[in-house]
Design an enzyme around this catalytic site. Structure first.
Site, PDB file in Angstrom:
ATOM      1  N   GLN A 103       0.794  -1.217   0.000  1.00  0.00           N
ATOM      2  CA  GLN A 103       0.000   0.000   0.000  1.00  0.00           C
ATOM      3  C   GLN A 103       0.834   1.278   0.000  1.00  0.00           C
ATOM      4  O   GLN A 103       0.312   2.343  -0.334  1.00  0.00           O
ATOM      5  CB  GLN A 103      -0.959  -0.007   1.192  1.00  0.00           C
ATOM      6  CG  GLN A 103      -1.998  -1.117   1.092  1.00  0.00           C
ATOM      7  CD  GLN A 103      -2.954  -1.140   2.268  1.00  0.00           C
ATOM      8  OE1 GLN A 103      -2.673  -1.769   3.285  1.00  0.00           O
ATOM      9  NE2 GLN A 103      -4.080  -0.473   2.151  1.00  0.00           N
ATOM     10  N   GLU A 135      -5.044 -10.351   8.937  1.00  0.00           N
ATOM     11  CA  GLU A 135      -6.401 -10.604   8.456  1.00  0.00           C
ATOM     12  C   GLU A 135      -6.515 -11.765   7.470  1.00  0.00           C
ATOM     13  O   GLU A 135      -6.871 -11.563   6.295  1.00  0.00           O
ATOM     14  CB  GLU A 135      -6.971  -9.327   7.819  1.00  0.00           C
ATOM     15  CG  GLU A 135      -6.992  -8.131   8.753  1.00  0.00           C
ATOM     16  CD  GLU A 135      -7.782  -6.942   8.178  1.00  0.00           C
ATOM     17  OE1 GLU A 135      -8.132  -6.975   6.992  1.00  0.00           O
ATOM     18  OE2 GLU A 135      -8.050  -6.003   8.931  1.00  0.00           O
ATOM     19  N   GLU A 144      -5.138  -2.041  14.080  1.00  0.00           N
ATOM     20  CA  GLU A 144      -5.662  -1.110  13.073  1.00  0.00           C
ATOM     21  C   GLU A 144      -6.991  -0.567  13.542  1.00  0.00           C
ATOM     22  O   GLU A 144      -7.851  -1.315  14.014  1.00  0.00           O
ATOM     23  CB  GLU A 144      -5.918  -1.785  11.707  1.00  0.00           C
ATOM     24  CG  GLU A 144      -4.697  -2.067  10.888  1.00  0.00           C
ATOM     25  CD  GLU A 144      -5.021  -2.725   9.542  1.00  0.00           C
ATOM     26  OE1 GLU A 144      -6.122  -2.501   8.998  1.00  0.00           O
ATOM     27  OE2 GLU A 144      -4.157  -3.465   9.058  1.00  0.00           O
ATOM     28  N   TRP A 150      -4.864   3.308  11.729  1.00  0.00           N
ATOM     29  CA  TRP A 150      -4.763   3.050  10.291  1.00  0.00           C
ATOM     30  C   TRP A 150      -5.268   4.285   9.584  1.00  0.00           C
ATOM     31  O   TRP A 150      -6.444   4.566   9.678  1.00  0.00           O
ATOM     32  CB  TRP A 150      -5.571   1.815   9.864  1.00  0.00           C
ATOM     33  CG  TRP A 150      -5.354   1.569   8.396  1.00  0.00           C
ATOM     34  CD1 TRP A 150      -6.062   2.104   7.346  1.00  0.00           C
ATOM     35  CD2 TRP A 150      -4.303   0.792   7.811  1.00  0.00           C
ATOM     36  NE1 TRP A 150      -5.516   1.712   6.145  1.00  0.00           N
ATOM     37  CE2 TRP A 150      -4.438   0.909   6.411  1.00  0.00           C
ATOM     38  CE3 TRP A 150      -3.248   0.029   8.352  1.00  0.00           C
ATOM     39  CZ2 TRP A 150      -3.561   0.258   5.533  1.00  0.00           C
ATOM     40  CZ3 TRP A 150      -2.383  -0.612   7.467  1.00  0.00           C
ATOM     41  CH2 TRP A 150      -2.553  -0.481   6.072  1.00  0.00           C
ATOM     42  N   GLU A 168      -5.614   1.849  -1.431  1.00  0.00           N
ATOM     43  CA  GLU A 168      -6.681   1.145  -0.720  1.00  0.00           C
ATOM     44  C   GLU A 168      -7.207  -0.021  -1.580  1.00  0.00           C
ATOM     45  O   GLU A 168      -8.375  -0.079  -1.941  1.00  0.00           O
ATOM     46  CB  GLU A 168      -7.783   2.129  -0.311  1.00  0.00           C
ATOM     47  CG  GLU A 168      -8.951   1.537   0.459  1.00  0.00           C
ATOM     48  CD  GLU A 168      -8.607   0.657   1.669  1.00  0.00           C
ATOM     49  OE1 GLU A 168      -7.550   0.871   2.297  1.00  0.00           O
ATOM     50  OE2 GLU A 168      -9.382  -0.270   1.949  1.00  0.00           O
ATOM     51  N   TRP A 169      -6.301  -0.943  -1.910  1.00  0.00           N
ATOM     52  CA  TRP A 169      -6.669  -2.205  -2.570  1.00  0.00           C
ATOM     53  C   TRP A 169      -7.586  -1.984  -3.773  1.00  0.00           C
ATOM     54  O   TRP A 169      -7.256  -1.183  -4.638  1.00  0.00           O
ATOM     55  CB  TRP A 169      -7.236  -3.171  -1.521  1.00  0.00           C
ATOM     56  CG  TRP A 169      -6.289  -3.330  -0.346  1.00  0.00           C
ATOM     57  CD1 TRP A 169      -6.502  -2.917   0.939  1.00  0.00           C
ATOM     58  CD2 TRP A 169      -4.951  -3.886  -0.357  1.00  0.00           C
ATOM     59  NE1 TRP A 169      -5.397  -3.201   1.726  1.00  0.00           N
ATOM     60  CE2 TRP A 169      -4.439  -3.789   0.958  1.00  0.00           C
ATOM     61  CE3 TRP A 169      -4.138  -4.464  -1.345  1.00  0.00           C
ATOM     62  CZ2 TRP A 169      -3.147  -4.252   1.307  1.00  0.00           C
ATOM     63  CZ3 TRP A 169      -2.863  -4.926  -1.005  1.00  0.00           C
ATOM     64  CH2 TRP A 169      -2.397  -4.809   0.315  1.00  0.00           C
TER      65      TRP A 169
HETATM   66  C1  GBH Z   1      -7.882  -3.550   6.628  1.00  0.00           C
HETATM   67  O1  GBH Z   1      -8.848  -4.434   6.170  1.00  0.00           O
HETATM   68  C2  GBH Z   1      -6.567  -3.859   5.988  1.00  0.00           C
HETATM   69  O2  GBH Z   1      -5.715  -4.556   6.875  1.00  0.00           O
HETATM   70  C3  GBH Z   1      -5.858  -2.665   5.418  1.00  0.00           C
HETATM   71  O3  GBH Z   1      -4.849  -3.076   4.539  1.00  0.00           O
HETATM   72  C4  GBH Z   1      -6.855  -1.763   4.735  1.00  0.00           C
HETATM   73  O4  GBH Z   1      -6.265  -0.705   4.045  1.00  0.00           O
HETATM   74  C5  GBH Z   1      -7.774  -1.236   5.807  1.00  0.00           C
HETATM   75  O5  GBH Z   1      -8.340  -2.264   6.535  1.00  0.00           O
HETATM   76  C6  GBH Z   1      -8.884  -0.360   5.270  1.00  0.00           C
HETATM   77  O6  GBH Z   1      -9.705  -1.069   4.405  1.00  0.00           O
HETATM   78  O7  GBH Z   1     -19.161  -3.625   4.982  1.00  0.00           O
HETATM   79  O8  GBH Z   1     -19.931  -3.159   7.205  1.00  0.00           O
HETATM   80  O9  GBH Z   1     -19.548  -5.411   6.494  1.00  0.00           O
HETATM   81  C7  GBH Z   1     -10.184  -4.111   6.455  1.00  0.00           C
HETATM   82  C8  GBH Z   1     -11.087  -5.318   6.484  1.00  0.00           C
HETATM   83  C9  GBH Z   1     -13.222  -6.208   6.109  1.00  0.00           C
HETATM   84  C10 GBH Z   1     -13.063  -4.162   7.294  1.00  0.00           C
HETATM   85  C11 GBH Z   1     -14.631  -5.896   5.729  1.00  0.00           C
HETATM   86  C12 GBH Z   1     -14.501  -3.834   6.993  1.00  0.00           C
HETATM   87  C13 GBH Z   1     -16.592  -4.727   6.094  1.00  0.00           C
HETATM   88  C14 GBH Z   1     -17.507  -3.941   6.983  1.00  0.00           C
HETATM   89  N1  GBH Z   1     -12.478  -4.992   6.282  1.00  0.00           N
HETATM   90  N2  GBH Z   1     -15.275  -5.015   6.692  1.00  0.00           N
HETATM   91  S1  GBH Z   1     -19.159  -4.031   6.380  1.00  0.00           S
END
Ligand code: GBH
EC number: 3.2.1.21
Length: 482
Positions: free
Chosen positions: A23, A168, A379, A426, A433-434
């Protein structure tokens, strides 16, 4: 201080910021780095918004001294970062000293600034060569992770005390191999289950390898947790939906690590999908090798309801007809995430600090407290639609409010008995952001991607003051401590 009192954190509390290699680093083909699955995925048309990739990102690979200086200015005493496996082992097997040396320089820079390095081995950038050999659905990849851990320890073990194996694994397995909205973009539910088990196995093998080399290391992994709640608490179908998502997203990962077994209700939900040959004798002993630290990534509460499709076959067929990406909830595809009308971040995620407090207490009580495992929030933060002024400065009161509210929840959970050792925002910098490319900004520091100029936002000033004083004020968000 005039009004109210300070909510003070322990003097050894870690105040950090987090990032991840793909990232922020850029330098995509410098010093022998090979492609990761994210390079390949980002280059595949239609996968990432605007076709953005991480080949330049924040150019942290070349600008790390400036970034470490920034952390020091912000009074941070810890920095969580990850290593790019394809830099360290471009062919998935052989060590590349030039790539590993970058992390050696970074660690020295951090230590010189009085900042504790908090190292993550794997934050999603698998070497493409290992994906070509089968990726996480192949058992062999778990053994490669342990070899990689050993190689990194050979060079950094004298200076780094805190080691996280995985970030994760839920995302790696279910977004990467079932939903396909993360690299490698596969949409094979059974492969996702194989990936999940092999990620956990790799974690356990890596912990054993590191522990053998140095029993005094602080070892652990970081999981993403959602505080899952039913849309209608009086509906048995919604309650079942919430149990399923809590099972798959939270308990499926923490229980094998902390209790040595997969949760039986989740195994029942996966009946007919879970491969018989997947778990070998002894795997769960490896996976539950004792750890010291459980990293908690928390962003949002998740509200769920049982959709109208009765079972996963029907739900999957309906999704395919609508051209929706497949659900990441393998075996529970009929469950739908909904919004309950509370404020959301720029990602559309519910802003709910109390969910973090509840989660920390639950983890402490159900898993980590009796095992002497310490919790760290590895995070927490939000994407906000920041608008810079002419100088590049961003006033981001919503982010300040978010961080303040979540730190308040951490403090409260600690007062109620949760053993929490630190907090990492974070993220330090706006970054890649992926699947959203550079369109979502999580940084407390603004990055201008044309000039690579870094400008601390109002939230960075606020967080720096909090880190410096070790406290937040109890009389409302947005007020910097004195
Ligand atoms: C993290 O993942 C990562 O570790 C990081 O690399 C990334 O940049 C950061 O977060 C921000 O995205 O739609 O209400 O169901 C985040 C993992 C999984 C968190 C899905 C939010 C969905 C919430 N995410 N989850 S919801």
């Amino acid at each position: 201080m005039t009004a109210g009192t300070a909510l003070t954190f322990p003097s050894d509390f870690l105040w950090g910021a987090a990032t991840a290699s793909y990232q922020i680093e850029g330098a995509g083909s410098v010093d022998g780095r090979s492609d990761s699955i994210w390079d390949t995925y980002a280059r595949t048309p239609g996968m990432v918004l605007h076709g953005h990739d991480g080949s330049v990102a924040c150019d942290h690979y070349h600008r790390y001294p400036e970034d470490v200086a920034l952390m020091r200015e912000l009074n941070l005493n810890a920095y969580r970062f990850s290593l790019a496996w394809p830099r360290v082992m471009p062919d998935g097997r052989t060590v590349n000293p030039a790539g590993l040396d970058f992390y050696s320089r970074l660690v020295d820079e951090l230590l010189g600034a009085g900042i504790t390095p908090w190292l993550t081995l794997y934050h999603w950038d698998l070497p493409q060569v290992l994906e070509d050999a089968g990726g996480w659905p192949a058992r062999d990849t778990a053994y490669r992770l342990a070899e990689y851990a050993a190689a990194v320890h050979d060079v950094l073990g004298d200076r780094v005390r805190h080691w996280t194996t995985l970030n994760e694994p839920w995302c790696s397995a279910f977004l990467g191999y079932a939903q396909g909205r993360h690299a490698p973009g596969r949409t094979e539910p059974v492969a996702a289950l194989r990936a999940a088990h092999h990620l956990l196995l790799g974690h356990g093998l890596a912990v054993q390898e590191l522990r053998r080399r140095d029993p005094s290391l602080q070892l652990g992994l970081t999981l993403n947790f959602t505080d899952t709640r039913p849309l209608d608490p009086s509906s048995p179908r919604d309650l079942d939906a919430a149990r399923r998502i809590d099972g798959l997203a939270n308990r499926f990962f923490v229980e094998p690590v902390m209790l040595g077994a997969y949760p039986s209700d989740v195994m029942e939900d996966l009946d007919g999908l879970w491969p018989d040959d997947l778990v070998h004798e002894g795997d769960l002993e490896v996976i539950s090798t004792p750890i010291d630290v459980l990293g908690v990534n928390y962003y949002a509460t998740q509200t769920v309801t049982a959709g109208c499709e009765p079972d996963h076959a029907a739900a999957t067929a309906a999704q395919a007809r609508r051209h929706d990406p497949p659900s990441p909830a393998v075996g529970s595809e009929h469950v739908v995430t909904v919004r309950r009308g509370i404020p959301v971040s720029d990602m559309g995620w519910e802003i709910a600090p109390e969910g973090l407090g509840d989660l920390l207490l639950r983890l402490h009580k159900d898993y980590t407290g009796t095992a002497g495992v310490r919790l760290y929030v590895t995070e927490n933060g939000m994407a906000d639609d920041d608008v810079p002024d002419a100088e590049g400065f961003v006033d981001d009161p919503r982010r300040v409010g978010y961080l303040d509210g979540h730190l308040r929840a951490v403090h409260d959970a600690m007062e109620r008995g949760a053993d929490v050792g630190g907090y990492f925002v974070w993220s330090l910098l706006d970054n890649y952001e992926w699947a959203w490319g550079y369109t979502k900004r999580f940084g407390i520091v603004r990055v201008d991607y044309d000039t690579q100029r870094r400008t601390p936002k109002a939230s960075a000033r606020w967080y720096g003051a909090v880190a410096g004083s070790g406290s937040i004020r109890d009389d409302g968000p947005g007020l910097a401590p004195q």
